[in-house]
Design an enzyme around this catalytic site. Sequence first.
Site, PDB file in Angstrom:
ATOM      1  CG  HIS A   1      -1.776   1.178   1.410  1.00  7.93           C
ATOM      2  ND1 HIS A   1      -3.157   1.124   1.321  1.00  7.93           N
ATOM      3  CD2 HIS A   1      -1.477   2.479   1.695  1.00  7.93           C
ATOM      4  CE1 HIS A   1      -3.650   2.320   1.534  1.00  7.93           C
ATOM      5  NE2 HIS A   1      -2.645   3.170   1.767  1.00  7.93           N
ATOM      6  CD  GLU A   2       1.648   3.622   3.611  1.00  9.90           C
ATOM      7  OE1 GLU A   2       1.990   4.727   3.159  1.00  9.90           O
ATOM      8  OE2 GLU A   2       0.513   3.401   4.067  1.00  9.90           O
TER       9      GLU A   2
ATOM     10  CE1 TYR B   1      -6.477   5.056   3.727  1.00  7.70           C
ATOM     11  CE2 TYR B   1      -7.997   6.700   4.580  1.00  7.70           C
ATOM     12  CZ  TYR B   1      -6.735   6.341   4.164  1.00  7.70           C
ATOM     13  OH  TYR B   1      -5.719   7.265   4.189  1.00  7.70           O
TER      14      TYR B   1
ATOM     15  CG  ASP C   1      -4.795   6.763   0.977  1.00  2.00           C
ATOM     16  OD1 ASP C   1      -4.634   5.580   0.646  1.00  2.00           O
ATOM     17  OD2 ASP C   1      -3.921   7.432   1.557  1.00  2.00           O
TER      18      ASP C   1
ATOM     19  CG  HIS D   1       0.347   6.119  -0.703  1.00  6.81           C
ATOM     20  ND1 HIS D   1      -0.805   6.536  -1.326  1.00  6.81           N
ATOM     21  CD2 HIS D   1      -0.049   5.583   0.492  1.00  6.81           C
ATOM     22  CE1 HIS D   1      -1.845   6.267  -0.558  1.00  6.81           C
ATOM     23  NE2 HIS D   1      -1.423   5.690   0.545  1.00  6.81           N
TER      24      HIS D   1
END
Length: 349
Positions: A299-300, A315, A312, A303
């Site tokens: 996920h990170e 969520y 995002d 980004h």
Amino acid sequence: MFSSTARTVLFALAATALSVSAAPGLSLKITGPSVVDGVPNLKVSATLTNTGDESLKILNDPLSPLSTIPANTFSITNTAGTTPYFTGIKAKFVPQRAAELGSYIALAPGESKTVVHDLSKAYDFSSSGEGTYDVEARNTFYIVQDDDKLDTIFAATEAHTTEVVGSLAARAVPTGHLSRRATYRSCSESQRSQLVEAAAAAQTYVANVVAYLQSHMSDNPLYTTWFGVLTPSRWSTVLSHFISISSVPFSSYTFDCSCTDAGTYAYVYPDTFPVVYLCGAFWPAPMTGADSKAGTLVHEAAHFTRNGGCDDYTYGQTAARSLASRNPVQAIYNADNHQYFAENSPAQS
């Protein structure tokens, strides 16, 4: 004496009045200086007040003004309609999990909570320039019920107007560096050990995704669940994100364990590759599977600007599935959709 019909009407009116008077309510007011000389001095206060007749447990969402994490919490616009460039963080957050972890504040009727925000940590005014700006905060809040289920409430808002002059430079963000081995900041031995395992599992996830996408170039349940109807251009975009992520091993990242936010998993500054900040919700998460440590690293990584700069938009698994169905253009740029596609839990082929 009242007739039975009259009594029924009176009871109905009384019940209606009680339900109206007990309706939850919030107000959100932004205050600060009318003139600011230099963006590093641009600090505003966000005051949230419970205007209803019942106590509320309000989730400490990193996107809400209750959090001091420098997320994209504010709408800032000058008289020309120009906005400053957002330089803050993007985070991994699961509202339901945050509720279970007790990451909320309680406000009694009439009670207020004020949080001071240093806007220079999240916004760069160099391109938008000096001028008069309206500052308004995100007004969507999650309310935690006694059974930990969530409701959403919108606060009545009052914006703040300020004139910004002088230095427009944003504060520098701590940088990372690429090396052959991971770098750890403020991490215990136990945390380092967990991150070694999570990095290896995340690398496996990404390698599996690249192989899967390269061999599945038509609609299939796994792809459509998380990214919607497959088109060649959207498929190519998703593949490019994962190829970019896979090109730098997670074992060379910089991991910072200093974040104390209990309800947030992790966050990054998108332009500061490859530094990942791990927060409270990361550590009790499973190593693999849904909302896992390994998935959080994916996920990170999504980004980071170099990997596609995913946002995002929403969520959680339920919201991510819905996004894929109704707006696949946003889904292919939503970090949670990348995470859940990689985790594939529950498994689909």
